[in-house]
Design an enzyme around this catalytic site. Structure first.
Site, PDB file in Angstrom:
ATOM      1  N   TYR A 195       0.826  -1.211   0.000  1.00 45.40           N
ATOM      2  CA  TYR A 195       0.000   0.000   0.000  1.00 45.40           C
ATOM      3  C   TYR A 195       0.860   1.260   0.000  1.00 45.40           C
ATOM      4  O   TYR A 195       2.003   1.243   0.437  1.00 45.40           O
ATOM      5  CB  TYR A 195      -0.975  -0.002   1.182  1.00 45.40           C
ATOM      6  N   HIS A 208       3.197  -6.708   4.388  1.00 49.94           N
ATOM      7  CA  HIS A 208       3.725  -7.139   5.688  1.00 49.94           C
ATOM      8  C   HIS A 208       2.583  -7.423   6.643  1.00 49.94           C
ATOM      9  O   HIS A 208       1.471  -6.922   6.469  1.00 49.94           O
ATOM     10  CB  HIS A 208       4.646  -6.068   6.284  1.00 49.94           C
ATOM     11  N   HIS A 210       1.902  -7.102  10.790  1.00 47.33           N
ATOM     12  CA  HIS A 210       2.419  -6.595  12.061  1.00 47.33           C
ATOM     13  C   HIS A 210       2.293  -7.688  13.115  1.00 47.33           C
ATOM     14  O   HIS A 210       1.238  -8.329  13.222  1.00 47.33           O
ATOM     15  CB  HIS A 210       1.612  -5.384  12.524  1.00 47.33           C
TER      16      HIS A 210
END
Lengths: 287, 233
Positions: A195, A208, A210
């Site tokens: 993004y 990714h 988190h």
């Protein structure tokens, strides 16, 4: 009472001058740096880190907090070095222990992010699994692992995310689980999309997930991000590149593991996590 | 175990030596020859708000428990601006000095799976509070107690600070002015100059109410002293 008709003051037209109009309340934002600017800064920090390594300096395992290519770090990093607390000199430090979590803190559905809504989320279903260990190699058992992520099109279910990509009504992107007796965690989710963000012009975050992790001690607390192998955005991303040691950076990248893929269902990724920081059990054993 | 050690775009060099494989580490009793290299930290980013904060996260004290204190304050950056997207975590010894904590911080509704808050009996010792749009946090907890094994120690709350823009979390501590005598012998406070030690002291600002601000970076005009942050070895 006499009403005075409003007459605007005459303005002289000056070629090249700003257009007449109300004075903006907020100064216009300075232009964003370009990717070339940021890439140059990343290269300079990487070269400096490489010089330090060649000179035999200890390799930093974590990002420097003052990593200018990540612009938000500029006003938010301490300028003084942290005060060191040696767990052997201060074995009673509260931080050598940490909070406990248990079965009341999670539900079975928390670890499957594809089953939290009535319908199936869009995107590529994946299994992400691995072990949480401390630096002595001991598994971290029964501890809380929390994840959050964007959906398949790169949008977070968060009102501050203004990326004009679709939200997915069948995907929130939040998961939790407790590690098992081997320190293992497992999530079923979908592969998040890359993004854009506003660190610089044409800035894109590599895909990714988190991760938030607890160890046996508060000192071992970790929040980090897991990346996917082979992402072409790696070199452009100042957050990943803030880890200037290539070997340390590679530890943030999961490995595709075909053994973990589930037939007709998910593609499997393995990502092991090692928590930094001393614990009370280290003290007992004289580490 | 295969690992991505090269960057396909060619900007990363291959790693010099294969990394120790954590999964191959001796388990559970053995100890590897060298400590395993840790997984690096990355920023919490701006979007943790729907994942990490939970209902009752700011309520460590069991509901209605007499003696509950309020700890509140602001998180500010080096421009003196409030930090509206920080997350603070607190960890403290139990009222009996125990350091084992207890599950139940995020207790869940078995029907909906929603977080329903703590049951109000156990003291879990753990709190989690996001800052608001004004950079403020409020925590309700019991007064800090010294660990049972070290009853003369200066009591404090352990704090971990996460924020967008912070690539690696920060640890700090909240000490309370009632324990000035113990502070003189505290292994941390006793080796800090007064102006630095002061940043770790909560200020009483009402009955059972204390203020503790977190200053991530010294302001250029010197009006806000940077908080003392800690690294554990």
């Amino acid at each position: 009472m006499t009403l005075t008709p409003f007459t605007p003051a005459p303005r002289a037209f000056v070629p090249g001058a700003p257009l007449p109009g109300p004075r903006p309340l907020v100064a216009p934002a300075p232009p964003l740096p370009t990717q070339a600017d940021i890439s140059r800064e990343i290269a300079a920090r990487s070269a400096a880190a490489e010089r330090d390594r060649a000179a035999g300096a200890p390799v930093p395992a974590h990002p420097a907090r003052d990593y200018t290519p990540y612009r938000s770090s500029t006003p938010r990093h301490p300028q003084r070095p942290p005060v060191e607390i040696d767990h052997l000199a201060d074995p009673e430090a509260v931080e050598l222990t940490g909070p406990a979590f248990g079965v009341t803190d999670v539900t079975d559905l928390d670890a499957d992010l594809t089953r939290q809504h009535p319908g199936e989320p869009l995107g590529e279903r994946i299994t992400v699994t691995g072990r949480v260990l401390d630096r002595t190699g001991r598994p971290v058992r029964g501890q809380l692992v929390e994840i959050w992520q964007a959906n398949a099109s790169g949008r977070y279910a968060h009102q501050r995310d203004q990326h004009p990509a679709p939200l997915d009504p069948n995907f929130t992107g939040v998961g939790r689980c407790l590690t098992d007796d081997q320190g293992r965690y497992t999530f079923t989710t979908i592969r998040p999309g890359a993004y854009p963000w506003r660190n610089h012009d044409n800035a894109w975050r590599p895909a990714h997930i988190h991760f938030s992790l607890f160890g046996t001690a508060f000192t071992q607390r970790l929040i980090t991000q897991m990346y996917f192998p082979g992402d072409p955005l790696f070199p452009y991303d100042p957050i990943l590149q803030s880890v200037t040691d290539p070997a340390a950076r590679a530890r943030l990248v999961a490995a595709y593991d075909h053994e973990l893929s589930r037939p007709e269902r998910t593609l499997g990724y393995r990502w092991d996590i090692v928590l930094d920081g001393p614990s009370a059990t280290w003290t007992e054993e004289g580490h | 175990m295969p690992r991505a050690t090269t960057d396909p775009a060619g900007t990363d060099r291959p790693t010099a030596a294969p990394e120790p494989d954590p999964a191959a580490a001796p388990d559970p009793a053995g100890t590897p020859a060298a400590p395993l290299p840790p997984t690096p930290s990355q920023t919490i980013g701006p979007f943790y708000g729907y994942a990490l904060p939970f209902r009752g996260g700011e309520q460590i004290a069991p509901a209605g428990r007499p003696g509950t204190i309020v700890l509140h304050g602001r998180v500010r950056d080096g421009d003196g601006a409030p930090v509206p997207d920080a997350l603070l975590e607190f960890w403290q010894a139990g009222p009996d000095g125990s350091l084992t904590g207890a599950p139940g911080s995020l207790r869940r509704d078995p029907v909906t799976g929603a977080v329903i808050g703590r049951h109000g009996l156990d003291f879990t010792g753990f709190g989690r509070v996001p800052t608001d749009a004004d950079g403020r946090y409020v925590l309700h907890t019991l007064p800090a107690t010294a660990p049972a094994g070290h009853p003369g120690a200066a009591p404090y709350l352990a704090v971990c600070v996460f924020a967008r823009g912070l690539l690696h979390h920060l640890f700090t501590r909240v000490y309370f002015p009632e324990h000035a005598e113990a502070h003189a012998a505290d292994p941390l406070l006793s080796r800090l100059p007064d102006d630095r030690a002061r940043t770790l002291l909560a200020h009483p600002d009402g009955p059972d109410r204390y203020r503790f601000d977190v200053q991530l970076q010294q302001t250029a005009d010197g009006t806000h002293e940077e908080t003392v942050f800690l690294a554990f070895r």
